[in-house]
Design an enzyme around this catalytic site. Structure first.
Site, short mmCIF file in Angstrom:
data_model
loop_
_atom_site.label_atom_id
_atom_site.label_comp_id
_atom_site.label_asym_id
_atom_site.label_seq_id
_atom_site.Cartn_x
_atom_site.Cartn_y
_atom_site.Cartn_z
N GLU A 188 16.97 40.26 4.14
CA GLU A 188 16.96 41.74 3.62
C GLU A 188 18.66 42.04 3.50
O GLU A 188 19.71 41.63 2.43
CB GLU A 188 16.21 43.15 3.40
CG GLU A 188 17.62 44.44 3.45
CD GLU A 188 16.86 45.27 3.04
OE1 GLU A 188 17.14 46.18 2.76
OE2 GLU A 188 16.70 45.26 4.36
N HIS A 189 19.39 41.33 4.99
CA HIS A 189 20.64 41.80 5.21
C HIS A 189 20.92 39.93 5.81
O HIS A 189 19.95 40.09 6.69
CB HIS A 189 21.48 43.12 6.40
CG HIS A 189 21.25 43.99 5.16
ND1 HIS A 189 19.69 44.79 5.55
CD2 HIS A 189 21.44 45.14 4.49
CE1 HIS A 189 18.97 45.96 4.83
NE2 HIS A 189 20.42 46.23 4.25
#
Length: 372
Positions: A319-320
């Site tokens: 996601e990050h």
């Protein structure tokens, strides 16, 4: 200590991996609200949020939003308004333009973009208040011209949504705000109740139950993407106390979100891996229940070199993604699968979570391979 594992032995989770027992529980809640409306919604609110509301309590009146904004600390209000301005500007440049092409003499093919009629926005609560989520969901909807923007957020034990959430809703221009959380709120927005209106598409992050509920209703309404529990992958090279402490700070910041939040480090440096494992160890045992559970699910993944590091990143599809290394721009061009990328030691994920102007509603569970 945090486990250290070679990349060849690390099995990343696949997208959509909701535990079967969680999915069964969520399906029951979704069906209950779909057939039982407000009554079921209020029953689940009492059961899961520990607060007893009446039907008349569900909607937050406009005057309460005004009052919440007026009562917000001056500096905090300024920070919210500054973040809102940046988000709005960044969204405006992403607006698609109409297209047309003459396929043959007198034959025109055109593409036109129109906003959806309504959007339901989920704003998590419980462990913390997330006004940034209000801004990052409601402002894009308003920029796009969505006709009706509905926000659902769980009430606290006092029966109210935190004032900072209401202030952010006012700043972002949300049309209606309701006290509802969890899978029951997702079902209410998907199918409508006597009080909460049905919407065309649901957006927003949440825990595993919220994510499961979005999957459960996705055959009847549109959803954005799986957005929770949250995760981060940090790629770092080199060694030394400074790099180690930067990495640990960002891993802890991610892990405190949720017991199922995942923090991963990918590195070719054995020294860095050992240093970070040592620095994290005290937090694994004394950081509180959420942090302890999350860190136990994290890992330090060893790679041979940068090339294998890129392979790990694209396989895991975080996601990050944080790149703490020299030549990060070159490495960035090889990254295919990530929700959002943070380049350099002065670009922590927290900037994207709050005020950079980008969005923190991002694909989790490997979904960056198909929805980033």
């Amino acid at each position: 200590m945090m486990r250290i594992v070679d990349f060849k032995d690390y099995a990343p989770e696949r997208g959509g991996c909701i535990p079967p027992d969680t999915m069964d529980s969520v399906n029951s809640i979704v069906a209950g609200v779909r057939t039982g409306g407000d009554r079921a919604l209020l029953d689940y609110t009492k059961r899961f949020d520990g607060v007893e509301l009446s039907r008349g309590d569900l909607e937050v009146e406009g005057g309460e939003l005004d009052a919440a904004l007026e009562e917000t600390d001056k500096d905090l209000r300024s920070a919210l308004e500054n973040s809102a301005r940046r988000i709005r500007e960044f969204q405006k440049i992403q607006m698609p333009s109409p297209l047309s092409l003459e396929m043959a003499p007198g034959v025109m093919a055109r593409v036109a973009y129109d906003p959806i009629e309504s959007a339901g926005l989920y704003v998590p609560g419980g462990r913390a208040a997330y006004p940034s989520t209000v801004l990052m969901t409601a402002i894009p909807a308003k920029v796009a011209g969505v006709g009706r923007v509905v926000v659902c957020s769980p009430p606290g034990r006092d029966g109210d949504i935190p004032g900072i959430i209401l202030a952010a809703a006012k700043i972002a221009g949300a049309d209606r705000v309701f006290k509802a959380g969890g899978a029951q709120a997702i079902s209410a927005m998907a199918y409508g109740t006597e009080t909460i209106p049905h919407v065309e598409k649901i957006f927003g992050p949440g825990n595993i139950y919220v994510t499961a509920a979005k999957f459960a209703v996705s055959g009847d309404v549109a959803i954005d993407l799986p957005a929770g529990p949250s995760d981060v992958l940090i790629y770092a090279e080199g060694s030394g106390e400074r790099v180690s402490r930067l990495v640990v700070a960002d891993m802890l910041a991610q892990s405190e979100h949720d017991p199922m939040a995942k923090s991963l480090l990918v590195t070719p440096s054995r020294d860095l891996a050992l240093s970070i494992s040592r620095l994290i160890e005290p937090w694994e045992n004394k950081g509180g229940e959420v942090l302890e559970k999350s860190l136990k699910g994290g890992a330090i993944i060893m790679v041979k070199d940068r090339e294998e590091g890129i392979k790990a990143i694209n396989s895991i599809a975080p996601e990050h993604l944080q790149l703490l290394c020299s030549g990060g721009d070159d490495m960035l061009r090889a990254v295919r699968n990530a929700g959002a990328v943070f380049l350099g030691e002065y670009s922590p994920v927290a900037l994207g979570d709050y005020t950079a102007g980008t969005n923190h509603v991002l694909p989790t569970m490997g979904w960056a391979k198909r929805a980033s």
